[in-house]
Design an enzyme around this catalytic site. Structure first.
Site, PDB file in Angstrom:
ATOM      1  N   GLU A   1      -1.090  -3.951  -0.233  1.00 60.04           N
ATOM      2  CA  GLU A   1      -0.287  -3.073  -1.076  1.00 60.04           C
ATOM      3  C   GLU A   1       1.047  -2.709  -0.407  1.00 60.04           C
ATOM      4  O   GLU A   1       1.083  -2.367   0.773  1.00 60.04           O
ATOM      5  CB  GLU A   1      -1.068  -1.793  -1.382  1.00 60.04           C
ATOM      6  CG  GLU A   1      -0.356  -0.862  -2.346  1.00 60.04           C
ATOM      7  CD  GLU A   1      -1.135   0.404  -2.645  1.00 60.04           C
ATOM      8  OE1 GLU A   1      -0.807   1.074  -3.631  1.00 60.04           O
ATOM      9  OE2 GLU A   1      -2.069   0.734  -1.873  1.00 60.04           O
TER      10      GLU A   1
ATOM     11  N   LYS B   1      -0.109  -0.504 -11.247  1.00 61.71           N
ATOM     12  CA  LYS B   1      -1.202   0.372 -10.808  1.00 61.71           C
ATOM     13  C   LYS B   1      -1.446   1.496 -11.815  1.00 61.71           C
ATOM     14  O   LYS B   1      -0.513   2.210 -12.211  1.00 61.71           O
ATOM     15  CB  LYS B   1      -0.860   0.947  -9.435  1.00 61.71           C
ATOM     16  CG  LYS B   1      -1.968   1.752  -8.773  1.00 61.71           C
ATOM     17  CD  LYS B   1      -1.552   2.103  -7.361  1.00 61.71           C
ATOM     18  CE  LYS B   1      -2.623   2.863  -6.610  1.00 61.71           C
ATOM     19  NZ  LYS B   1      -2.232   3.102  -5.203  1.00 61.71           N
TER      20      LYS B   1
ATOM     21  N   CYS C   1      -5.457  -0.761  -5.059  1.00 63.54           N
ATOM     22  CA  CYS C   1      -5.884   0.352  -4.210  1.00 63.54           C
ATOM     23  C   CYS C   1      -6.703   1.419  -4.930  1.00 63.54           C
ATOM     24  O   CYS C   1      -7.891   1.247  -5.127  1.00 63.54           O
ATOM     25  CB  CYS C   1      -4.672   0.951  -3.504  1.00 63.54           C
ATOM     26  SG  CYS C   1      -5.125   1.986  -2.079  1.00 63.54           S
TER      27      CYS C   1
END
Length: 235
Positions: A36, A107, A143
């Site tokens: 990331e 995300k 994540c």
């Protein structure tokens, strides 16, 4: 399909070092996954408007990683800071298929914790869709999405053949040994659970190294690495 996960630390020469590691990985792997926000420090440790500068060169970044994917003849999963307009920024995974952009994922789940002030920087993503590539249909998430079953299930229902999580997660040095062990075990376990629940292999790649909090609100984050691939039964 052979997969390479590139787990590394941040330094000023990160892009050149990643390019070298990708070239090495491409000798064996068809799919290469980066961690990331791989081309910058993990700037979300602090809330600082100066850090929006990391999103200013997206077109240049896209051209650079596209060229790297093309010259190494690979599918490459990157993780970039995307500016759409003033006030709208995303934490975006862009997938390159031998030079062409195959798709991107923004995300969805955005944390807001000490040392992980991502809501200061990122707008939540607007779509959960797998990305078709020459090596298969990739379910790319990012994540904090790791902690939620819904994102993995949506990817599976839409035909993803593998779940992929570029990651930046770590410990605070002031945490004791037992707490660190619990955090790491939870991180591994929840992702193996997603693989089992959806009958899909899964790849998670996390950064390593200590990154300091320049505001001194905390000492910094020691990213714990532990990147792994598991099969559809969690193995």
């Amino acid at each position: 399909m052979k997969i390479a996960l590139i787990q590394t630390y941040y330094s000023e020469d990160i892009n050149q070092r990643l390019s070298d590691l990708i070239q090495k990985a491409s000798k064996k792997a068809e799919l290469v996954v980066l961690q990331e926000l791989h081309q910058s420090p993990y700037f979300c440790i602090t809330e600082d408007p100066e850090n929006f500068k990391y999103a200013q060169n997206l077109e240049q970044d896209l051209n650079s990683w596209s060229w790297i994917a093309k010259t190494n003849n690979i599918v490459l999963v990157t993780s970039l800071f995307e500016k759409v307009m003033d006030g709208i920024y995303y934490n975006t995974a862009v997938v390159f298929d031998k030079g062409k952009i195959a798709g991107k994922y923004r995300k969805t789940h955005i944390p807001d914790d000490p040392g992980f002030y991502e809501k200061f920087y990122f707008t939540p993503g607007d779509e959960i869709e797998p990305i078709d590539t020459s090596v298969g249909r990739l379910g790319v998430l990012i994540c904090w999405d790791q902690w939620y079953p819904e994102a993995a299930r949506l990817m599976a229902l839409k035909g993803a053949q593998i779940l992929i999580y570029p990651t930046a997660i770590g410990w605070f040095d002031e945490d004791d040994k037992e707490e660190k062990a619990r955090q790491l075990e939870a991180w591994i376990t929840i992702q193996r659970g997603h693989a089992i629940a959806n009958s899909l292999p899964l790849a998670a790649v996390n950064r390593v190294g200590f990154e300091k909090d320049e505001s001194d609100c905390i000492n910094g984050i020691r990213f714990w690495g532990n990147s792994f691939v598991c099969g559809a039964q969690g193995e």
